[in-house]
Design a protein around this motif. Structure first.
Motif, mmCIF file in Angstrom:
data_model
loop_
_atom_site.group_PDB
_atom_site.id
_atom_site.type_symbol
_atom_site.label_atom_id
_atom_site.label_comp_id
_atom_site.label_asym_id
_atom_site.label_seq_id
_atom_site.Cartn_x
_atom_site.Cartn_y
_atom_site.Cartn_z
ATOM 1 N N PRO A 261 0.845 -1.207 0.000
ATOM 2 C CA PRO A 261 0.000 0.000 0.000
ATOM 3 C C PRO A 261 0.873 1.247 0.000
ATOM 4 O O PRO A 261 1.973 1.260 0.567
ATOM 5 C CB PRO A 261 -0.793 -0.128 1.301
ATOM 6 C CG PRO A 261 -0.741 -1.574 1.649
ATOM 7 C CD PRO A 261 0.581 -2.078 1.164
ATOM 8 N N GLN A 262 0.387 2.288 -0.616
ATOM 9 C CA GLN A 262 1.174 3.502 -0.741
ATOM 10 C C GLN A 262 0.556 4.605 0.106
ATOM 11 O O GLN A 262 -0.662 4.732 0.183
ATOM 12 C CB GLN A 262 1.222 3.951 -2.207
ATOM 13 C CG GLN A 262 -0.155 4.211 -2.793
ATOM 14 C CD GLN A 262 -0.182 3.988 -4.295
ATOM 15 O OE1 GLN A 262 0.505 3.138 -4.809
ATOM 16 N NE2 GLN A 262 -0.992 4.766 -4.967
ATOM 17 N N PRO A 263 1.386 5.426 0.750
ATOM 18 C CA PRO A 263 0.851 6.491 1.585
ATOM 19 C C PRO A 263 0.389 7.711 0.789
ATOM 20 O O PRO A 263 -0.357 8.530 1.300
ATOM 21 C CB PRO A 263 2.055 6.851 2.482
ATOM 22 C CG PRO A 263 3.251 6.517 1.628
ATOM 23 C CD PRO A 263 2.855 5.315 0.819
ATOM 24 N N HIS A 264 0.827 7.814 -0.448
ATOM 25 C CA HIS A 264 0.523 9.005 -1.248
ATOM 26 C C HIS A 264 -0.647 8.718 -2.186
ATOM 27 O O HIS A 264 -1.045 7.553 -2.368
ATOM 28 C CB HIS A 264 1.755 9.417 -2.058
ATOM 29 C CG HIS A 264 2.279 8.318 -2.949
ATOM 30 N ND1 HIS A 264 1.701 7.997 -4.150
ATOM 31 C CD2 HIS A 264 3.329 7.467 -2.785
ATOM 32 C CE1 HIS A 264 2.364 6.994 -4.708
ATOM 33 N NE2 HIS A 264 3.358 6.651 -3.905
ATOM 34 N N PRO A 265 -1.212 9.757 -2.808
ATOM 35 C CA PRO A 265 -2.300 9.525 -3.764
ATOM 36 C C PRO A 265 -1.837 8.629 -4.914
ATOM 37 O O PRO A 265 -0.672 8.636 -5.311
ATOM 38 C CB PRO A 265 -2.638 10.933 -4.265
ATOM 39 C CG PRO A 265 -2.154 11.845 -3.197
ATOM 40 C CD PRO A 265 -0.948 11.188 -2.604
ATOM 41 N N THR A 266 -2.761 7.840 -5.448
ATOM 42 C CA THR A 266 -2.461 6.993 -6.601
ATOM 43 C C THR A 266 -2.206 7.890 -7.808
ATOM 44 O O THR A 266 -3.032 8.733 -8.157
ATOM 45 C CB THR A 266 -3.626 6.038 -6.891
ATOM 46 O OG1 THR A 266 -3.905 5.277 -5.717
ATOM 47 C CG2 THR A 266 -3.277 5.100 -8.039
ATOM 48 N N LEU A 338 7.022 7.318 -17.069
ATOM 49 C CA LEU A 338 6.285 6.054 -16.966
ATOM 50 C C LEU A 338 6.622 5.330 -15.670
ATOM 51 O O LEU A 338 5.732 4.796 -14.992
ATOM 52 C CB LEU A 338 6.619 5.163 -18.167
ATOM 53 C CG LEU A 338 6.262 5.693 -19.558
ATOM 54 C CD1 LEU A 338 6.666 4.675 -20.627
ATOM 55 C CD2 LEU A 338 4.780 6.008 -19.668
ATOM 56 N N HIS A 339 7.898 5.306 -15.306
ATOM 57 C CA HIS A 339 8.329 4.574 -14.117
ATOM 58 C C HIS A 339 7.850 5.236 -12.829
ATOM 59 O O HIS A 339 7.738 4.569 -11.788
ATOM 60 C CB HIS A 339 9.855 4.448 -14.104
ATOM 61 C CG HIS A 339 10.395 3.720 -15.289
ATOM 62 N ND1 HIS A 339 11.702 3.862 -15.732
ATOM 63 C CD2 HIS A 339 9.808 2.854 -16.152
ATOM 64 C CE1 HIS A 339 11.891 3.106 -16.805
ATOM 65 N NE2 HIS A 339 10.755 2.488 -17.091
ATOM 66 N N ASN A 340 7.554 6.542 -12.862
ATOM 67 C CA ASN A 340 7.075 7.254 -11.674
ATOM 68 C C ASN A 340 5.573 7.104 -11.457
ATOM 69 O O ASN A 340 5.047 7.577 -10.449
ATOM 70 C CB ASN A 340 7.428 8.738 -11.762
ATOM 71 C CG ASN A 340 8.917 8.989 -11.588
ATOM 72 O OD1 ASN A 340 9.624 8.176 -10.996
ATOM 73 N ND2 ASN A 340 9.400 10.105 -12.101
ATOM 74 N N ALA A 341 4.882 6.466 -12.398
ATOM 75 C CA ALA A 341 3.430 6.315 -12.299
ATOM 76 C C ALA A 341 3.065 5.056 -11.522
ATOM 77 O O ALA A 341 3.841 4.097 -11.442
ATOM 78 C CB ALA A 341 2.824 6.259 -13.696
ATOM 79 N N ASP A 342 1.866 5.069 -10.949
ATOM 80 C CA ASP A 342 1.286 3.854 -10.375
ATOM 81 C C ASP A 342 0.417 3.135 -11.398
ATOM 82 O O ASP A 342 0.359 1.900 -11.416
ATOM 83 C CB ASP A 342 0.427 4.194 -9.154
ATOM 84 C CG ASP A 342 1.237 4.838 -8.041
ATOM 85 O OD1 ASP A 342 2.284 4.264 -7.684
ATOM 86 O OD2 ASP A 342 0.824 5.897 -7.546
ATOM 87 N N HIS A 407 -16.349 2.226 -11.067
ATOM 88 C CA HIS A 407 -16.200 0.965 -10.329
ATOM 89 C C HIS A 407 -14.857 0.300 -10.624
ATOM 90 O O HIS A 407 -14.111 -0.071 -9.700
ATOM 91 C CB HIS A 407 -17.347 0.023 -10.687
ATOM 92 C CG HIS A 407 -17.150 -1.382 -10.202
ATOM 93 N ND1 HIS A 407 -17.253 -1.729 -8.863
ATOM 94 C CD2 HIS A 407 -16.806 -2.533 -10.864
ATOM 95 C CE1 HIS A 407 -17.005 -3.024 -8.723
ATOM 96 N NE2 HIS A 407 -16.738 -3.538 -9.916
ATOM 97 N N HIS A 408 -14.532 0.135 -11.904
ATOM 98 C CA HIS A 408 -13.287 -0.557 -12.261
ATOM 99 C C HIS A 408 -12.061 0.275 -11.904
ATOM 100 O O HIS A 408 -11.022 -0.281 -11.494
ATOM 101 C CB HIS A 408 -13.282 -0.895 -13.746
ATOM 102 C CG HIS A 408 -14.258 -1.967 -14.128
ATOM 103 N ND1 HIS A 408 -14.198 -3.243 -13.624
ATOM 104 C CD2 HIS A 408 -15.329 -1.946 -14.968
ATOM 105 C CE1 HIS A 408 -15.170 -3.978 -14.136
ATOM 106 N NE2 HIS A 408 -15.874 -3.211 -14.950
ATOM 107 N N LEU A 409 -12.161 1.579 -12.057
ATOM 108 C CA LEU A 409 -11.041 2.445 -11.707
ATOM 109 C C LEU A 409 -10.784 2.407 -10.202
ATOM 110 O O LEU A 409 -9.622 2.394 -9.765
ATOM 111 C CB LEU A 409 -11.325 3.875 -12.178
ATOM 112 C CG LEU A 409 -10.227 4.915 -11.969
ATOM 113 C CD1 LEU A 409 -8.902 4.451 -12.545
ATOM 114 C CD2 LEU A 409 -10.644 6.241 -12.608
ATOM 115 N N ASP A 415 -6.231 -1.700 -5.144
ATOM 116 C CA ASP A 415 -5.698 -3.055 -5.005
ATOM 117 C C ASP A 415 -4.253 -3.128 -5.498
ATOM 118 O O ASP A 415 -3.991 -3.358 -6.694
ATOM 119 C CB ASP A 415 -6.572 -4.035 -5.788
ATOM 120 C CG ASP A 415 -6.240 -5.488 -5.486
ATOM 121 O OD1 ASP A 415 -5.121 -5.761 -5.028
ATOM 122 O OD2 ASP A 415 -7.098 -6.361 -5.747
ATOM 123 N N PRO A 416 -3.268 -2.978 -4.599
ATOM 124 C CA PRO A 416 -1.855 -3.012 -5.040
ATOM 125 C C PRO A 416 -1.425 -4.383 -5.550
ATOM 126 O O PRO A 416 -0.545 -4.474 -6.406
ATOM 127 C CB PRO A 416 -1.087 -2.616 -3.772
ATOM 128 C CG PRO A 416 -2.010 -2.926 -2.643
ATOM 129 C CD PRO A 416 -3.399 -2.715 -3.162
#
Length: 457
Positions: A261-266, A338-342, A407-409, A415-416
């Motif tokens: 889980p990440q502490p920051h916004p997705t 790209l690598h900095n994105a979730d 819903h899907h988003l 869900d990590p």
């Protein structure tokens, strides 16, 4: 049908096994657009002395892949009297319609004045509106200087992504002049959609179809962007077609992030154009993110698009608090973004005309997304090849129903473990199907097949 597995390493090709290729296109080799990037990637590693290009854009080419260029501006594509006549008609029609091309305040006054005049001079206004179509359809010429340059290069074949009647005719004229084959590469289904709205009373569409069929007389085989397109075009044009999408080098590949889980916004990231109504689909995602954030799971979408697109379409997105318009990215900054994105976002339009145009296309960025090992949110018509490619790689969630977007988003954002598994799948698929080394080898051997097929005829 999935893309062929290109992961098995083949022996490196010797220089003489690379055919001498004359590329005909609008955009020269560069990293400035998706098309130019795909072109440059496919010819990566090609011996420079076996590659030359004719291009029609008013732009400066890169010498990274090719060094032998022949720029072909509009004035050289047509006979002098023909070109001068077209310019005179264009200037005259604008004056008659009430716009002489001089600056007028407010900024949109020329459009308003022309529209008002068009209501009084309907026939002339319609003719003026058809000017780009007419310019595309008028005959092209092969200058003596261009013919000498081509013959001096001594190509084995011509390769072209085409895209217009004019480019189709230029490529066909080059093939006739040199008596060599053409390998056309279709990256979207423009032959089925170009001038399909009855322009010039149907003459434009008939002319386009005739130009394509004339060019295919010189083509022993063809290339497309996806396997569904290969199946369709093989049936439509009765020659074999092989799919070639964009390929990516090692700078794009990264391991999937751990499923914690990440502490920051997705962080969602979109990199690409906003035209073809893609901005509308991005707006839908921005609205859905407002809802998700309101439930206590903050997320935001950063959009990196070309400057012209941001200027034209950005105003439709700035009112959404969960959307951030980032700066246009030069090619060498894309892997880091790209690598900095979730989550990486790909969108297509639900507009019926546009979805027909893009139905067989795989966006340049899809292989890049897969290699970056980030899950993909695909939002658009499910039948479009880009969406199918994401599903085939099992690398993301594709959503074809706007009512289920939120819903899907929400599921993907919260869900990590799901994101980790999808990212892993995409990385594996990209290693098998999209690495530069394997794709360019297959590309070169396919062009070699076209050369030898012609030699046997």
């Amino acid at each position: 049908m999935s893309s062929p597995d290109l992961s098995r390493r083949a022996r490196p090709l010797r220089d003489e096994e690379f055919p001498r290729v004359l590329v005909v296109g609008h955009t020269p080799f560069s990293r400035s657009t998706g098309t130019a990037m795909t072109l440059s990637n496919l010819f990566t590693g090609w011996p420079k002395d076996r590659l030359a290009q004719i291009y029609t854009a008013d732009s400066i080419p890169s010498t990274e892949v090719c060094e032998n260029y022949f720029p072909l501006p509009l004035a050289q594509q047509h006979f002098p009297l023909q070109y001068r006549s077209m310019r005179m008609v264009g200037r005259a029609s604008r004056r008659v319609l009430g716009w002489d091309g001089q600056p007028v305040a407010p900024a949109d006054a020329p459009t308003a004045v022309a529209a008002h005049a068009a209501r009084r001079r309907t026939a002339l206004a319609m003719l003026h509106a058809q000017k780009p179509t007419i310019l595309d359809l008028v005959p092209v010429r092969m200058t003596a200087g261009l013919a000498r340059w081509m013959r001096a290069f001594q190509p084995d074949l011509i390769y072209s992504m085409l895209g217009s009647v004019r480019l189709t005719r230029i490529a066909a004229a080059a093939a006739r002049t040199l008596t060599i084959p053409i390998v056309p590469h279709f990256t979207d289904d423009w032959p089925a959609t170009l001038y399909a709205n009855g322009e010039l009373f149907g003459l434009a569409n008939r002319t386009a179809r005739h130009a394509i069929h004339q060019l295919l007389h010189h083509a022993p085989l063809g290339m497309v962007i996806s396997q569904p397109m290969a199946d369709e075009y093989t049936h439509r044009y009765h020659i074999p077609f092989t799919p070639f999408a964009n390929c990516v080098d090692d700078t794009y590949f990264a391991p999937p992030p751990p499923p914690t889980p990440q502490p920051h916004p997705t962080e969602l990231v979109y990199i690409g154009a906003l035209h073809l109504n893609r901005w509308e689909s991005l707006r839908d995602i921005g609205t859905a993110l407002d809802t998700i954030t309101g439930t206590g799971h903050p997320a935001r979408l950063t959009i990196h698009a070309p400057a012209d697109d941001l200027h034209q379409y950005g105003k439709h997105l700035t009112h959404l608090p969960r959307i951030r318009l980032g700066n246009p990215l030069p090619a060498h900054h894309v892997p880091t973004a790209l690598h900095n994105a979730d989550i990486l976002v790909h969108v297509e339009s639900f507009n019926p005309d546009i979805r027909r145009y893009t139905r067989y296309s795989i966006s340049t960025k899809i292989p890049q997304y897969l290699a970056a090992s980030r899950p993909i949110l695909g939002y658009g018509p499910t039948e479009v090849a880009s969406m199918n490619h994401i599903r085939t790689a099992n690398a993301g969630i594709t959503i074809g129903d706007p009512t289920t977007l939120t819903h899907h988003l929400t599921t993907l954002c919260q869900d990590p473990h799901l994101r980790h598994q999808l990212a892993h799948n995409g990385h594996t698929y990209a290693r098998h199907h999209h690495t530069t080394t394997t794709v360019t080898h297959h590309f070169a051997t396919t062009l070699n097949t076209a050369r030898h097929h012609h030699a046997r005829r």
